[in-house]
Design a protein around this motif. Sequence first.
Motif, PDB file in Angstrom:
ATOM      1  N   ALA A 306       0.829  -1.213   0.000  1.00 47.96           N
ATOM      2  CA  ALA A 306       0.000   0.000   0.000  1.00 47.96           C
ATOM      3  C   ALA A 306       0.860   1.259   0.000  1.00 47.96           C
ATOM      4  O   ALA A 306       0.587   2.219  -0.726  1.00 47.96           O
ATOM      5  CB  ALA A 306      -0.924  -0.003   1.221  1.00 47.96           C
ATOM      6  N   VAL A 307       1.932   1.260   0.802  1.00 51.67           N
ATOM      7  CA  VAL A 307       2.794   2.440   0.869  1.00 51.67           C
ATOM      8  C   VAL A 307       3.581   2.602  -0.428  1.00 51.67           C
ATOM      9  O   VAL A 307       3.768   3.716  -0.924  1.00 51.67           O
ATOM     10  CB  VAL A 307       3.752   2.343   2.078  1.00 51.67           C
ATOM     11  CG1 VAL A 307       4.723   3.519   2.092  1.00 51.67           C
ATOM     12  CG2 VAL A 307       2.959   2.307   3.373  1.00 51.67           C
ATOM     13  N   VAL A 308       4.049   1.488  -0.992  1.00 53.56           N
ATOM     14  CA  VAL A 308       4.808   1.551  -2.237  1.00 53.56           C
ATOM     15  C   VAL A 308       3.955   2.099  -3.381  1.00 53.56           C
ATOM     16  O   VAL A 308       4.462   2.754  -4.289  1.00 53.56           O
ATOM     17  CB  VAL A 308       5.368   0.151  -2.590  1.00 53.56           C
ATOM     18  CG1 VAL A 308       5.766   0.067  -4.048  1.00 53.56           C
ATOM     19  CG2 VAL A 308       6.572  -0.160  -1.719  1.00 53.56           C
ATOM     20  N   CYS A 309       2.658   1.850  -3.319  1.00 54.74           N
ATOM     21  CA  CYS A 309       1.763   2.366  -4.358  1.00 54.74           C
ATOM     22  C   CYS A 309       1.418   3.843  -4.150  1.00 54.74           C
ATOM     23  O   CYS A 309       0.787   4.446  -5.027  1.00 54.74           O
ATOM     24  CB  CYS A 309       0.476   1.539  -4.409  1.00 54.74           C
ATOM     25  SG  CYS A 309       0.693  -0.110  -5.092  1.00 54.74           S
ATOM     26  N   GLN A 310       1.822   4.420  -3.019  1.00 56.66           N
ATOM     27  CA  GLN A 310       1.543   5.833  -2.771  1.00 56.66           C
ATOM     28  C   GLN A 310       2.088   6.752  -3.864  1.00 56.66           C
ATOM     29  O   GLN A 310       1.421   7.715  -4.237  1.00 56.66           O
ATOM     30  CB  GLN A 310       2.122   6.242  -1.410  1.00 56.66           C
ATOM     31  CG  GLN A 310       1.311   5.796  -0.220  1.00 56.66           C
ATOM     32  CD  GLN A 310      -0.015   6.529  -0.110  1.00 56.66           C
ATOM     33  OE1 GLN A 310      -0.092   7.735  -0.260  1.00 56.66           O
ATOM     34  NE2 GLN A 310      -1.067   5.776   0.139  1.00 56.66           N
ATOM     35  N   PRO A 311       3.298   6.506  -4.387  1.00 57.47           N
ATOM     36  CA  PRO A 311       3.785   7.403  -5.446  1.00 57.47           C
ATOM     37  C   PRO A 311       2.857   7.500  -6.645  1.00 57.47           C
ATOM     38  O   PRO A 311       2.814   8.537  -7.316  1.00 57.47           O
ATOM     39  CB  PRO A 311       5.135   6.781  -5.838  1.00 57.47           C
ATOM     40  CG  PRO A 311       5.588   6.084  -4.609  1.00 57.47           C
ATOM     41  CD  PRO A 311       4.337   5.552  -3.974  1.00 57.47           C
ATOM     42  N   PHE A 312       2.104   6.440  -6.924  1.00 57.92           N
ATOM     43  CA  PHE A 312       1.234   6.462  -8.100  1.00 57.92           C
ATOM     44  C   PHE A 312      -0.034   7.283  -7.847  1.00 57.92           C
ATOM     45  O   PHE A 312      -0.742   7.615  -8.787  1.00 57.92           O
ATOM     46  CB  PHE A 312       0.863   5.037  -8.502  1.00 57.92           C
ATOM     47  CG  PHE A 312       2.032   4.251  -9.016  1.00 57.92           C
ATOM     48  CD1 PHE A 312       2.450   4.369 -10.326  1.00 57.92           C
ATOM     49  CD2 PHE A 312       2.742   3.420  -8.172  1.00 57.92           C
ATOM     50  CE1 PHE A 312       3.545   3.664 -10.794  1.00 57.92           C
ATOM     51  CE2 PHE A 312       3.837   2.705  -8.634  1.00 57.92           C
ATOM     52  CZ  PHE A 312       4.239   2.833  -9.949  1.00 57.92           C
ATOM     53  N   THR A 313      -0.300   7.623  -6.592  1.00 54.83           N
ATOM     54  CA  THR A 313      -1.455   8.474  -6.295  1.00 54.83           C
ATOM     55  C   THR A 313      -1.038   9.819  -5.716  1.00 54.83           C
ATOM     56  O   THR A 313      -1.871  10.698  -5.559  1.00 54.83           O
ATOM     57  CB  THR A 313      -2.389   7.774  -5.287  1.00 54.83           C
ATOM     58  OG1 THR A 313      -1.667   7.514  -4.077  1.00 54.83           O
ATOM     59  CG2 THR A 313      -2.908   6.476  -5.842  1.00 54.83           C
ATOM     60  N   VAL A 314       0.238   9.986  -5.413  1.00 58.22           N
ATOM     61  CA  VAL A 314       0.713  11.225  -4.800  1.00 58.22           C
ATOM     62  C   VAL A 314       1.638  11.981  -5.749  1.00 58.22           C
ATOM     63  O   VAL A 314       1.294  13.026  -6.301  1.00 58.22           O
ATOM     64  CB  VAL A 314       1.421  10.936  -3.455  1.00 58.22           C
ATOM     65  CG1 VAL A 314       2.031  12.205  -2.886  1.00 58.22           C
ATOM     66  CG2 VAL A 314       0.440  10.342  -2.458  1.00 58.22           C
TER      67      VAL A 314
END
Length: 527
Positions: A306-314
């Motif tokens: 979930a945290v690793v996917c943060q760049p794709f939404t931030v």
Amino acid sequence: MTVSPRLDDARPEGARPEGARRAAPPRTEHPAGTAAPPPRTDGGPGGYWATVTAVGCASMMLPFSVTGAAVALPSMTAQLGSSVGAAQWMLNAFNLSFAALPLAAGGLADRIGRRRVLLSGIALVGALSAVVALAPSMAVADAARAVQGCGAAAVLAAGAAVLAQSTSGRRRRLAFGILGTSFGTGLAIGPPAAGLLVEAAGWRSVFLLVAVLALPAWLCATRAPESRNPDHPGIDLPGVVCFTGGLAALSYALVQAGTVGWTAPGTLLPLAGAVLLLVLFAGVEVCRAGRAMVDVRLFRRPEFLAVVCQPFTVTLGFVVLLVHLPAYLQGVGGRSVLTSGLLLLPMTVPVLLLPLVAGRLAAAVSVRAVLTAASALIAAGALLLVTVRGDGSWLALAMPLLPFGAGVGLAFGVMDDAAVGTVPAEQAGAAAGVFNTMRITGESVAVSGAAALLSTLTAAHLGGGLAAAEAARLAGQAVHGRVAAAHQAALAAGFTDALHVLGLVLAALSALGAVLTYLALAPDESA
């Protein structure tokens, strides 16, 4: 474009708290039979500040090399008479090598010396920026930018390692705080500073500034202590080749999509090649296990995923707007280069100011609450992009950009720490490397993907019997800030509508990210 401030804190050979005693001697990190160099500069204030200054200045160059180049691109394209595809590669070439090589650069730094790789990276970034400034054609600039991205990857990987190996305790926290501020400063001042330089001295001055900044950074870095890990398994060459090849093919496919269409063979073939290479990369990493570039076992943890996917939404939407919004304001809005950069301040200033606040806020509530709120703010700002117009007021533009920047600033303050905190201590370094690679990869793909989407949607508004190729060319020029006078109204309307659609896409991604983050980071009640 930041690095984890604690990526080495959990390593066995990392620094101990001041005054603490070791239970066992540290692992030797120098060739057998030679005297070990002083492992830290804590005892020498001059060496400490020289090291921090070197890494801080070098790190500030990295975001400026992205945002400054984006602001300078319209003037650069017009003066060099570049095609749409060549202009897009001026951004993509740097992003591609920057995204693909940090983990490989980190492995190389461990093997041959972290200071040596840092010095090489600073030299490459500065020297190749000078080459771009003197480039007689966009082809030369594109090639130079690709090599410059290799240097940026080396600075990103080796800079943090040098700080982690040469500082401890309070000084380490201060050093990494300065490092984070340097990245934030590069992001915040990039658009207005580049706009001022372009208007005062032309686009070449933007790249000359990076070359000038590299000199004091390199000189200070010569005073940093050297360290290495001769036991490092070495570079995962098959993984690097597959990953780099897959990203290159994907970037090429996205550039082609914006010029020849999404269903053309010139788009579908490299897209298929990208999928094949990235699948092969995943297989290689599984087979190589402990020698792999990416520890795939980390992805078994839902909270880390979930945290690793943060760049794709931030960071995805943030970098897209930093790159493409100035071109929209210049081409459609008729704004000056400097004004376009200043209009982005409501989005960039919070990224400079809020990370420290976010850390304290997360300590008071939770990382889960801060990251969820950050994604929600970004979703709200992205949704408000549907109100943006080229001739809109500063206040009208600030309405979507301010919550967008606030969300990104809050996320930047806790994302890195969250990535490290969701895995066991012995995997902290690997987690930070994977997280930063995913972040920069997302930015690279986002910039080229957004350009293709904006070009396609803008071209759809052009009628008047124009051939598809001509419509795509005019739309591509508009996306890079050059709106043809003969089609001003249609291009302005098309680009504006395309920007609104992009806002809706970003809003949907960020809203989804908020929900998934909230669910994935839920506390483990059984534990």
